[in-house]
Scaffold this active site. Sequence first.
Site, PDB file in Angstrom:
ATOM      1  N   HIS A 137      17.938  14.940  12.083  1.00 47.81           N
ATOM      2  CA  HIS A 137      18.369  14.003  11.053  1.00 47.81           C
ATOM      3  C   HIS A 137      17.151  13.179  10.617  1.00 47.81           C
ATOM      4  O   HIS A 137      16.322  12.794  11.441  1.00 47.81           O
ATOM      5  CB  HIS A 137      19.456  13.086  11.629  1.00 47.81           C
ATOM      6  CG  HIS A 137      19.777  11.938  10.746  1.00 47.81           C
ATOM      7  ND1 HIS A 137      20.115  12.108   9.428  1.00 47.81           N
ATOM      8  CD2 HIS A 137      19.778  10.594  10.970  1.00 47.81           C
ATOM      9  CE1 HIS A 137      20.324  10.915   8.881  1.00 47.81           C
ATOM     10  NE2 HIS A 137      20.122   9.986   9.801  1.00 47.81           N
ATOM     11  N   CYS A 178      25.809   9.035   9.815  1.00 51.05           N
ATOM     12  CA  CYS A 178      25.139  10.279   9.395  1.00 51.05           C
ATOM     13  C   CYS A 178      25.554  11.482  10.229  1.00 51.05           C
ATOM     14  O   CYS A 178      25.169  12.613   9.927  1.00 51.05           O
ATOM     15  CB  CYS A 178      23.628  10.093   9.462  1.00 51.05           C
ATOM     16  SG  CYS A 178      23.053   8.689   8.499  1.00 51.05           S
ATOM     17  N   GLU A 238      29.521   8.815   4.524  1.00 53.62           N
ATOM     18  CA  GLU A 238      29.621   7.426   4.973  1.00 53.62           C
ATOM     19  C   GLU A 238      29.480   6.499   3.777  1.00 53.62           C
ATOM     20  O   GLU A 238      29.320   5.285   3.945  1.00 53.62           O
ATOM     21  CB  GLU A 238      28.598   7.106   6.057  1.00 53.62           C
ATOM     22  CG  GLU A 238      27.166   7.304   5.655  1.00 53.62           C
ATOM     23  CD  GLU A 238      26.205   6.909   6.751  1.00 53.62           C
ATOM     24  OE1 GLU A 238      26.231   5.737   7.142  1.00 53.62           O
ATOM     25  OE2 GLU A 238      25.443   7.774   7.202  1.00 53.62           O
ATOM     26  N   SER A 279      24.351   6.559  13.252  1.00 55.87           N
ATOM     27  CA  SER A 279      24.257   5.212  13.818  1.00 55.87           C
ATOM     28  C   SER A 279      25.615   4.707  14.280  1.00 55.87           C
ATOM     29  O   SER A 279      26.659   5.085  13.750  1.00 55.87           O
ATOM     30  CB  SER A 279      23.708   4.250  12.762  1.00 55.87           C
ATOM     31  OG  SER A 279      22.362   4.525  12.520  1.00 55.87           O
ATOM     32  N   THR A 338      13.709   3.597   2.008  1.00 55.56           N
ATOM     33  CA  THR A 338      14.341   4.726   2.704  1.00 55.56           C
ATOM     34  C   THR A 338      15.726   5.034   2.122  1.00 55.56           C
ATOM     35  O   THR A 338      16.547   5.661   2.787  1.00 55.56           O
ATOM     36  CB  THR A 338      14.443   4.471   4.225  1.00 55.56           C
ATOM     37  OG1 THR A 338      15.344   3.379   4.461  1.00 55.56           O
ATOM     38  CG2 THR A 338      13.101   4.152   4.827  1.00 55.56           C
ATOM     39  N   ASP A 386       0.856  -1.189   0.000  1.00 54.39           N
ATOM     40  CA  ASP A 386       0.000   0.000   0.000  1.00 54.39           C
ATOM     41  C   ASP A 386       0.902   1.253   0.000  1.00 54.39           C
ATOM     42  O   ASP A 386       1.725   1.404   0.914  1.00 54.39           O
ATOM     43  CB  ASP A 386      -0.875  -0.036   1.266  1.00 54.39           C
ATOM     44  CG  ASP A 386      -1.803   1.170   1.377  1.00 54.39           C
ATOM     45  OD1 ASP A 386      -1.684   2.106   0.560  1.00 54.39           O
ATOM     46  OD2 ASP A 386      -2.623   1.164   2.316  1.00 54.39           O
ATOM     47  N   LYS A 401       8.901  10.562  15.410  1.00 52.45           N
ATOM     48  CA  LYS A 401       8.920   9.685  16.590  1.00 52.45           C
ATOM     49  C   LYS A 401       9.849  10.274  17.660  1.00 52.45           C
ATOM     50  O   LYS A 401       9.525  10.280  18.848  1.00 52.45           O
ATOM     51  CB  LYS A 401       9.427   8.286  16.224  1.00 52.45           C
ATOM     52  CG  LYS A 401       8.452   7.419  15.438  1.00 52.45           C
ATOM     53  CD  LYS A 401       9.180   6.134  15.033  1.00 52.45           C
ATOM     54  CE  LYS A 401       8.415   5.310  14.038  1.00 52.45           C
ATOM     55  NZ  LYS A 401       7.621   4.257  14.610  1.00 52.45           N
ATOM     56  N   SER A 459      17.630   0.861  15.312  1.00 40.93           N
ATOM     57  CA  SER A 459      18.063   2.225  14.987  1.00 40.93           C
ATOM     58  C   SER A 459      17.049   3.256  15.475  1.00 40.93           C
ATOM     59  O   SER A 459      17.416   4.376  15.831  1.00 40.93           O
ATOM     60  CB  SER A 459      18.330   2.384  13.485  1.00 40.93           C
ATOM     61  OG  SER A 459      17.140   2.519  12.750  1.00 40.93           O
ATOM     62  N   ASN A 490      16.919   9.481   2.046  1.00 42.37           N
ATOM     63  CA  ASN A 490      17.997   9.670   3.022  1.00 42.37           C
ATOM     64  C   ASN A 490      19.278  10.134   2.323  1.00 42.37           C
ATOM     65  O   ASN A 490      19.730   9.513   1.355  1.00 42.37           O
ATOM     66  CB  ASN A 490      18.255   8.357   3.770  1.00 42.37           C
ATOM     67  CG  ASN A 490      19.064   8.559   5.041  1.00 42.37           C
ATOM     68  OD1 ASN A 490      19.524   9.664   5.317  1.00 42.37           O
ATOM     69  ND2 ASN A 490      19.228   7.495   5.806  1.00 42.37           N
TER      70      ASN A 490
HETATM   71  N1  COA Z   1      -0.791   2.991   5.816  1.00 47.14           N
HETATM   72  C1  COA Z   1      -0.174   3.797   6.702  1.00 47.14           C
HETATM   73  N2  COA Z   1       0.862   3.400   7.489  1.00 47.14           N
HETATM   74  C2  COA Z   1       1.280   2.131   7.362  1.00 47.14           C
HETATM   75  C3  COA Z   1       0.683   1.238   6.451  1.00 47.14           C
HETATM   76  C4  COA Z   1      -0.398   1.716   5.660  1.00 47.14           C
HETATM   77  N3  COA Z   1      -1.013   0.938   4.763  1.00 47.14           N
HETATM   78  N4  COA Z   1       1.310   0.052   6.545  1.00 47.14           N
HETATM   79  C5  COA Z   1       2.277   0.194   7.495  1.00 47.14           C
HETATM   80  N5  COA Z   1       2.253   1.455   7.992  1.00 47.14           N
HETATM   81  C6  COA Z   1       3.144   2.047   8.983  1.00 47.14           C
HETATM   82  C7  COA Z   1       3.432   1.153  10.155  1.00 47.14           C
HETATM   83  O1  COA Z   1       2.376   1.209  11.126  1.00 47.14           O
HETATM   84  C8  COA Z   1       4.718   1.786  10.658  1.00 47.14           C
HETATM   85  O2  COA Z   1       4.439   2.969  11.353  1.00 47.14           O
HETATM   86  P1  COA Z   1       4.908   3.150  12.882  1.00 47.14           P
HETATM   87  O3  COA Z   1       6.392   2.867  12.905  1.00 47.14           O
HETATM   88  O4  COA Z   1       4.588   4.560  13.188  1.00 47.14           O
HETATM   89  O5  COA Z   1       4.154   2.150  13.654  1.00 47.14           O
HETATM   90  C9  COA Z   1       5.421   2.216   9.370  1.00 47.14           C
HETATM   91  O6  COA Z   1       4.395   2.233   8.374  1.00 47.14           O
HETATM   92  C10 COA Z   1       6.507   1.263   8.917  1.00 47.14           C
HETATM   93  O7  COA Z   1       5.972  -0.018   8.891  1.00 47.14           O
HETATM   94  P2  COA Z   1       6.836  -1.271   9.379  1.00 47.14           P
HETATM   95  O8  COA Z   1       6.066  -2.513   9.183  1.00 47.14           O
HETATM   96  O9  COA Z   1       7.416  -0.982  10.718  1.00 47.14           O
HETATM   97  O10 COA Z   1       7.974  -1.165   8.238  1.00 47.14           O
HETATM   98  P3  COA Z   1       9.158  -2.114   7.897  1.00 47.14           P
HETATM   99  O11 COA Z   1       9.419  -3.108   8.953  1.00 47.14           O
HETATM  100  O12 COA Z   1       8.881  -2.637   6.542  1.00 47.14           O
HETATM  101  O13 COA Z   1      10.425  -1.119   7.797  1.00 47.14           O
HETATM  102  C11 COA Z   1      11.998   0.371   8.839  1.00 47.14           C
HETATM  103  C12 COA Z   1      10.526   0.095   8.498  1.00 47.14           C
HETATM  104  C13 COA Z   1      12.129   1.785   9.355  1.00 47.14           C
HETATM  105  C14 COA Z   1      12.448  -0.617   9.919  1.00 47.14           C
HETATM  106  C15 COA Z   1      12.868   0.185   7.554  1.00 47.14           C
HETATM  107  O14 COA Z   1      12.380   1.005   6.521  1.00 47.14           O
HETATM  108  C16 COA Z   1      14.326   0.516   7.777  1.00 47.14           C
HETATM  109  O15 COA Z   1      15.075  -0.270   8.351  1.00 47.14           O
HETATM  110  N6  COA Z   1      14.771   1.715   7.313  1.00 47.14           N
HETATM  111  C17 COA Z   1      16.142   2.180   7.492  1.00 47.14           C
HETATM  112  C18 COA Z   1      16.259   2.879   8.821  1.00 47.14           C
HETATM  113  C19 COA Z   1      17.595   3.549   8.937  1.00 47.14           C
HETATM  114  O16 COA Z   1      18.123   4.082   7.999  1.00 47.14           O
HETATM  115  N7  COA Z   1      18.166   3.539  10.150  1.00 47.14           N
HETATM  116  C20 COA Z   1      19.489   4.076  10.328  1.00 47.14           C
HETATM  117  C21 COA Z   1      19.541   5.529  10.542  1.00 47.14           C
HETATM  118  S1  COA Z   1      18.705   6.118  11.971  1.00 47.14           S
END
Ligand code: COA
Length: 404
Positions: A248, A126, A94, A319, A167, A44, A257, A216, A287
Amino acid sequence: MGGGVSEATSALPGPVPVGILDLAVATGHHVLDLDDLAAHNGVDPAKYHVGLGQDAFSVPAPDEDIVTMGAAAALPLIERHGVEGIRTVLFATESGVDQSKSAAVVAHGLLGLPSTVRAVELKQACYGGTAALVAALGIVARDPRERVLVIASDVARYDLDSAAEPTQGAGAVAFLVGAHPELVEIEPASGLFSADVDDFWRPNDRSTALVDGRLSVTAYVDALLGSWDDLAARGGPAPHEIDRWLHHQPFTKMALKAHRAWGKHAGAETSDDDLATGFTYNRRTGNSYTASVFLALAALLDLDDDLDGRRLALFSYGSGSVGELLTGIVKPGYRTLRRTDAGSVAATLDARTPIAVGDYRALHASHSGPGSASSLDRENPRVTTGPFRFAGVTGGARRYERTA
Ligand code: COA
């Protein structure tokens, strides 16, 4: 031995305000719309737009990399301010392209900077751009006649089909640090928080980062709260004395958050709208690691007309992990430094060429598949319309050129 003090080191001025004189932005040639990625992944699109807070990400062309983007970001600064006073170039990244030679030295050459300039690359995920800013402030405080060119440039690349894939992104921000800044004066106190955490890293044999996304998120929040407590202990401002927040943004929802968590921790009322303006560019570039928080700053300075004398809080997280919370005061007249027309960030983002998911996946695979080793000789296809290009590799050395 004459015992005299040379003219170059005598009569240094006393403490002066230091900060950011000007900044400029560049990004990759292509853009991938997250609606297209969502359709490909059978997800979605609201998960990406609302759940992660991202709309698109930049994809560098085969003849672009951190060096070409970084030099492209710095060029408008050199054109506007000249090179006078610049004795240091700090290149934060990085996603470095060489284990020894700094990207700063290559950018120094592309930009035609004088030989009387030190050029160094900095790394701590970062956080590197903010490390460069703080180092630059120290250099200028030591001798306010000097200016430091800081370049933060990164390509965020994760595995295809991984949770982190939406991302990804790419971008660069360059800024000049000096005395009596016309844009943002950085205040002396900052808050720090370091902790050894394996939330995100990229081993030397990988072109894509490894990330424990959920860890993270908590590590980022811990770093913000720890940095806030340290800043408070060092006489930093009270919550109500901060007018705007910039964080960031690995994905913009992460910043939301963290901001909500800070509000609870500090007993401050927060609204998600507090951060919306600073998200404007990052939602479209994805990013940009070291550049991300400065891209948020660029958006705020471009789009918020009520910043004269306002205090900004700027939180950087790298990180691994290091967090730092800085504050700064926006100088009256900052609007006069905005770039307009083709030079604006909006125009730069609009000018990107859309890339189809299949082409993006092929480009992505070319960085990790057979024959991708960065030391193999090759000619890169001519694709970028930016001012610099990564022309190819000869004898194992990367060759760059100015396009115009
Ligand atoms: N409509 C609206 N929101 C939706 C949705 C929909 N149809 N389906 C899922 N979501 C929301 C989830 O509720 C969640 O929100 P929340 O975190 O506020 O609860 C968000 O979308 C992400 O969903 P999730 O299932 O947690 O995603 P994921 O497990 O596929 O991946 C990350 C999310 C962030 C873990 C992943 O993208 C990632 O690892 N990114 C890299 C992060 C990074 O760079 N970190 C290092 C630097 S800080």
